[in-house]
Motif scaffolding. Structure first.
Motif, PDB file in Angstrom:
ATOM      1  N   ALA A   1       0.956  -1.162   0.167  1.00 32.20           N
ATOM      2  CA  ALA A   1      -0.046  -0.075  -0.303  1.00 32.20           C
ATOM      3  C   ALA A   1       0.749   1.017  -0.110  1.00 32.20           C
ATOM      4  O   ALA A   1       0.239   2.061  -0.425  1.00 32.20           O
ATOM      5  CB  ALA A   1      -0.480   0.051   1.223  1.00 32.20           C
ATOM      6  N   GLY A   2       2.270   0.830  -0.099  1.00 36.27           N
ATOM      7  CA  GLY A   2       3.273   2.177   0.176  1.00 36.27           C
ATOM      8  C   GLY A   2       4.121   2.660   1.171  1.00 36.27           C
ATOM      9  O   GLY A   2       4.537   3.688   1.347  1.00 36.27           O
ATOM     10  N   THR A   3       4.345   1.440   1.655  1.00 39.16           N
ATOM     11  CA  THR A   3       4.767   1.395   2.872  1.00 39.16           C
ATOM     12  C   THR A   3       6.364   2.512   2.766  1.00 39.16           C
ATOM     13  O   THR A   3       6.757   3.038   3.541  1.00 39.16           O
ATOM     14  CB  THR A   3       5.315   0.149   3.587  1.00 39.16           C
ATOM     15  OG1 THR A   3       4.003  -0.622   4.029  1.00 39.16           O
ATOM     16  CG2 THR A   3       5.336   0.642   4.971  1.00 39.16           C
ATOM     17  N   TYR A   4       6.741   2.104   1.685  1.00 45.01           N
ATOM     18  CA  TYR A   4       8.520   1.869   1.794  1.00 45.01           C
ATOM     19  C   TYR A   4       8.496   3.667   1.090  1.00 45.01           C
ATOM     20  O   TYR A   4       8.665   4.500   1.011  1.00 45.01           O
ATOM     21  CB  TYR A   4       9.310   1.529   0.356  1.00 45.01           C
ATOM     22  CG  TYR A   4       9.695   0.221   0.571  1.00 45.01           C
ATOM     23  CD1 TYR A   4      10.420  -0.314   1.909  1.00 45.01           C
ATOM     24  CD2 TYR A   4       8.667  -1.350   0.665  1.00 45.01           C
ATOM     25  CE1 TYR A   4      11.043  -1.573   1.967  1.00 45.01           C
ATOM     26  CE2 TYR A   4       8.967  -2.319   0.807  1.00 45.01           C
ATOM     27  CZ  TYR A   4      10.493  -2.492   1.740  1.00 45.01           C
ATOM     28  OH  TYR A   4      10.651  -3.864   2.259  1.00 45.01           O
ATOM     29  N   LEU A   5       7.448   4.122   0.144  1.00 48.68           N
ATOM     30  CA  LEU A   5       6.790   5.574   0.211  1.00 48.68           C
ATOM     31  C   LEU A   5       7.281   6.646   1.232  1.00 48.68           C
ATOM     32  O   LEU A   5       7.644   7.412   1.808  1.00 48.68           O
ATOM     33  CB  LEU A   5       5.380   5.483  -0.507  1.00 48.68           C
ATOM     34  CG  LEU A   5       5.321   7.585  -0.577  1.00 48.68           C
ATOM     35  CD1 LEU A   5       6.733   8.110  -1.386  1.00 48.68           C
ATOM     36  CD2 LEU A   5       3.724   7.224  -1.601  1.00 48.68           C
ATOM     37  N   LEU A   6       6.594   5.967   2.536  1.00 47.27           N
ATOM     38  CA  LEU A   6       6.805   6.239   3.887  1.00 47.27           C
ATOM     39  C   LEU A   6       7.438   6.323   4.554  1.00 47.27           C
ATOM     40  O   LEU A   6       8.179   7.512   4.917  1.00 47.27           O
ATOM     41  CB  LEU A   6       5.067   6.148   5.009  1.00 47.27           C
ATOM     42  CG  LEU A   6       4.106   6.074   4.720  1.00 47.27           C
ATOM     43  CD1 LEU A   6       3.370   5.260   5.835  1.00 47.27           C
ATOM     44  CD2 LEU A   6       2.992   7.870   5.188  1.00 47.27           C
ATOM     45  N   VAL A   7       8.272   5.087   4.713  1.00 51.20           N
ATOM     46  CA  VAL A   7       9.719   4.905   5.235  1.00 51.20           C
ATOM     47  C   VAL A   7      10.644   6.483   4.861  1.00 51.20           C
ATOM     48  O   VAL A   7      11.898   7.070   5.042  1.00 51.20           O
ATOM     49  CB  VAL A   7      10.344   3.771   5.143  1.00 51.20           C
ATOM     50  CG1 VAL A   7      11.722   3.465   5.298  1.00 51.20           C
ATOM     51  CG2 VAL A   7       9.297   3.083   5.808  1.00 51.20           C
ATOM     52  N   GLU A   8      10.550   6.253   3.296  1.00 51.64           N
ATOM     53  CA  GLU A   8      11.223   7.284   2.387  1.00 51.64           C
ATOM     54  C   GLU A   8      11.036   8.578   2.652  1.00 51.64           C
ATOM     55  O   GLU A   8      11.911   9.716   2.825  1.00 51.64           O
ATOM     56  CB  GLU A   8      11.477   7.015   1.238  1.00 51.64           C
ATOM     57  CG  GLU A   8      12.154   6.173   0.191  1.00 51.64           C
ATOM     58  CD  GLU A   8      13.177   5.377   0.556  1.00 51.64           C
ATOM     59  OE1 GLU A   8      14.241   6.652   0.889  1.00 51.64           O
ATOM     60  OE2 GLU A   8      13.680   4.929   1.075  1.00 51.64           O
ATOM     61  N   LEU A   9      10.132   9.368   3.126  1.00 53.23           N
ATOM     62  CA  LEU A   9       8.996  10.427   3.425  1.00 53.23           C
ATOM     63  C   LEU A   9       9.946  10.779   4.916  1.00 53.23           C
ATOM     64  O   LEU A   9      10.323  11.706   4.864  1.00 53.23           O
ATOM     65  CB  LEU A   9       8.131  10.690   3.330  1.00 53.23           C
ATOM     66  CG  LEU A   9       7.379  10.213   1.516  1.00 53.23           C
ATOM     67  CD1 LEU A   9       5.783  10.549   2.075  1.00 53.23           C
ATOM     68  CD2 LEU A   9       7.941  12.363   1.261  1.00 53.23           C
ATOM     69  N   VAL A  10      10.106   9.555   5.166  1.00 58.62           N
ATOM     70  CA  VAL A  10      10.625   9.980   7.171  1.00 58.62           C
ATOM     71  C   VAL A  10      11.684   9.925   7.019  1.00 58.62           C
ATOM     72  O   VAL A  10      12.434  10.564   7.968  1.00 58.62           O
ATOM     73  CB  VAL A  10      10.146   8.949   7.669  1.00 58.62           C
ATOM     74  CG1 VAL A  10      10.418   8.933   9.665  1.00 58.62           C
ATOM     75  CG2 VAL A  10       8.437   8.870   7.909  1.00 58.62           C
ATOM     76  N   ARG A  11      12.564   9.457   6.373  1.00 57.81           N
ATOM     77  CA  ARG A  11      13.962   9.675   5.952  1.00 57.81           C
ATOM     78  C   ARG A  11      14.728  11.333   5.508  1.00 57.81           C
ATOM     79  O   ARG A  11      15.242  11.351   6.441  1.00 57.81           O
ATOM     80  CB  ARG A  11      14.422   8.599   5.442  1.00 57.81           C
ATOM     81  CG  ARG A  11      16.291   8.211   5.176  1.00 57.81           C
ATOM     82  CD  ARG A  11      16.252   7.528   3.784  1.00 57.81           C
ATOM     83  NE  ARG A  11      15.931   6.318   3.780  1.00 57.81           N
ATOM     84  CZ  ARG A  11      15.304   4.841   5.094  1.00 57.81           C
ATOM     85  NH1 ARG A  11      17.121   4.769   5.407  1.00 57.81           N
ATOM     86  NH2 ARG A  11      14.976   3.715   4.720  1.00 57.81           N
TER      87      ARG A  11
ATOM     88  N   SER B   1       5.959  -0.802   9.115  1.00 50.33           N
ATOM     89  CA  SER B   1       5.630  -2.105   9.682  1.00 50.33           C
ATOM     90  C   SER B   1       3.751  -2.681   8.926  1.00 50.33           C
ATOM     91  O   SER B   1       3.306  -1.617   7.942  1.00 50.33           O
ATOM     92  CB  SER B   1       4.764  -1.373  11.383  1.00 50.33           C
ATOM     93  OG  SER B   1       4.165  -2.268  11.382  1.00 50.33           O
ATOM     94  N   HIS B   2       3.578  -3.857   9.228  1.00 50.05           N
ATOM     95  CA  HIS B   2       1.970  -4.313   8.728  1.00 50.05           C
ATOM     96  C   HIS B   2       1.647  -4.753  10.310  1.00 50.05           C
ATOM     97  O   HIS B   2       1.559  -5.751   9.704  1.00 50.05           O
ATOM     98  CB  HIS B   2       2.336  -5.464   7.648  1.00 50.05           C
ATOM     99  CG  HIS B   2       3.199  -4.478   6.321  1.00 50.05           C
ATOM    100  ND1 HIS B   2       3.038  -3.901   5.708  1.00 50.05           N
ATOM    101  CD2 HIS B   2       4.460  -4.931   5.862  1.00 50.05           C
ATOM    102  CE1 HIS B   2       3.268  -3.449   4.418  1.00 50.05           C
ATOM    103  NE2 HIS B   2       4.720  -4.278   4.701  1.00 50.05           N
ATOM    104  N   THR B   3       0.964  -3.780  11.218  1.00 52.94           N
ATOM    105  CA  THR B   3       0.235  -4.850  11.860  1.00 52.94           C
ATOM    106  C   THR B   3      -0.831  -3.887  11.749  1.00 52.94           C
ATOM    107  O   THR B   3      -1.290  -3.155  11.771  1.00 52.94           O
ATOM    108  CB  THR B   3       1.030  -3.360  13.282  1.00 52.94           C
ATOM    109  OG1 THR B   3       1.840  -3.167  13.476  1.00 52.94           O
ATOM    110  CG2 THR B   3       0.014  -4.433  14.493  1.00 52.94           C
ATOM    111  N   GLU B   4      -1.670  -5.269  12.425  1.00 52.87           N
ATOM    112  CA  GLU B   4      -2.802  -5.393  12.870  1.00 52.87           C
ATOM    113  C   GLU B   4      -3.467  -4.075  13.579  1.00 52.87           C
ATOM    114  O   GLU B   4      -3.121  -4.039  14.722  1.00 52.87           O
ATOM    115  CB  GLU B   4      -3.666  -6.738  12.723  1.00 52.87           C
ATOM    116  CG  GLU B   4      -3.457  -7.445  11.042  1.00 52.87           C
ATOM    117  CD  GLU B   4      -3.559  -9.131  11.847  1.00 52.87           C
ATOM    118  OE1 GLU B   4      -4.619  -9.338  12.583  1.00 52.87           O
ATOM    119  OE2 GLU B   4      -2.860  -9.538  10.915  1.00 52.87           O
ATOM    120  N   TYR B   5      -4.212  -3.702  13.080  1.00 59.13           N
ATOM    121  CA  TYR B   5      -5.111  -2.823  14.277  1.00 59.13           C
ATOM    122  C   TYR B   5      -5.805  -3.934  15.402  1.00 59.13           C
ATOM    123  O   TYR B   5      -6.433  -4.778  15.588  1.00 59.13           O
ATOM    124  CB  TYR B   5      -6.719  -2.547  13.775  1.00 59.13           C
ATOM    125  CG  TYR B   5      -7.818  -1.361  14.940  1.00 59.13           C
ATOM    126  CD1 TYR B   5      -8.762  -2.181  15.613  1.00 59.13           C
ATOM    127  CD2 TYR B   5      -6.939  -0.725  15.461  1.00 59.13           C
ATOM    128  CE1 TYR B   5      -9.153  -1.753  16.164  1.00 59.13           C
ATOM    129  CE2 TYR B   5      -7.144   0.180  16.630  1.00 59.13           C
ATOM    130  CZ  TYR B   5      -8.796   0.025  17.274  1.00 59.13           C
ATOM    131  OH  TYR B   5      -8.939  -0.117  18.405  1.00 59.13           O
TER     132      TYR B   5
END
Length: 203
Positions: free
Chosen positions: A46-56, A105-109
């Protein structure tokens, strides 16, 4: 221990400090100067790596070097691959997170986990939502090209050969996406001459 089935007792023990968590994240780099940690969370593809790169790129946080899940964590290798996951419930690895770090992370609610994390002043979570259709396309592309699915290799090789034979150049591949291949859809009653109607004459 998945989702809402996480035991509330685990959180009580964490709050009391009776569960050790010093050896959860091994060989971690020095943290950044931020007073917060960030969990970059999403469903897979869903775009986890996009978030990672933005935070970095924003700075202040250092990648912890682990991917975290509802019931495990995996060490990220220098070549981008992941080690086999260590079984570890989300409450335990979450309690070991420290300011200045971020992780994918891929953590369920889980309502217990939600309350635990919201009770930590250094906690920040980014959650990205993606169109489910795009997630499916991304999964197909990932399975098609990834070496992580050895059982798919023969099928993928067959698809590449069949696709190249039917559409040998870019122009024919682009054209092939502009119309529905009705002649391939015999399962729904379609045929080249039926004007695109399916079974029982329904469009």
């Amino acid at each position: 221990m998945h989702g809402s089935r996480l035991d509330a007792g685990v959180f009580r023990e964490l709050a009391r400090g009776t569960i050790p968590n010093r050896h959860v994240f091994l060989d971690s780099p020095q943290p950044g100067p931020s007073p917060y940690y960030v969990i970059c969370n999403s469903v897979p593809k869903a775009g986890t790596y996009l978030l990672v790169e933005l935070v970095r790129a924003l700075g202040g946080h250092v990648d912890l070097g682990y991917h975290t899940y509802t019931s495990s964590i995996s060490k990220l290798n220098p070549d981008g691959s992941l080690d086999y996951g260590r079984a570890l419930p989300a409450p335990l690895w979450a309690s070991a997170l420290r300011s200045g770090y971020f992780c994918a992370s891929h953590t369920e609610y889980c309502p217990y986990l939600e309350q635990y994390l919201l009770g930590r002043p250094e906690h920040k979570m980014l959650f990205i939502v993606r169109d489910p259709r795009d997630i499916v396309v991304s999964w197909v592309d990932f399975v098609y090209h990834s070496a992580s699915y050895p059982k798919m290799r023969k099928w993928n090789a067959y698809l590449r050969a069949a696709g190249s034979a039917a559409h040998p150049d870019d122009a024919s591949r682009i054209t092939s996406t502009r119309s529905c291949p009705i002649e391939w859809c015999s399962w729904h009653g379609g045929s080249p001459g039926n004007s695109g109607t399916g079974r029982a004459g329904q469009p």
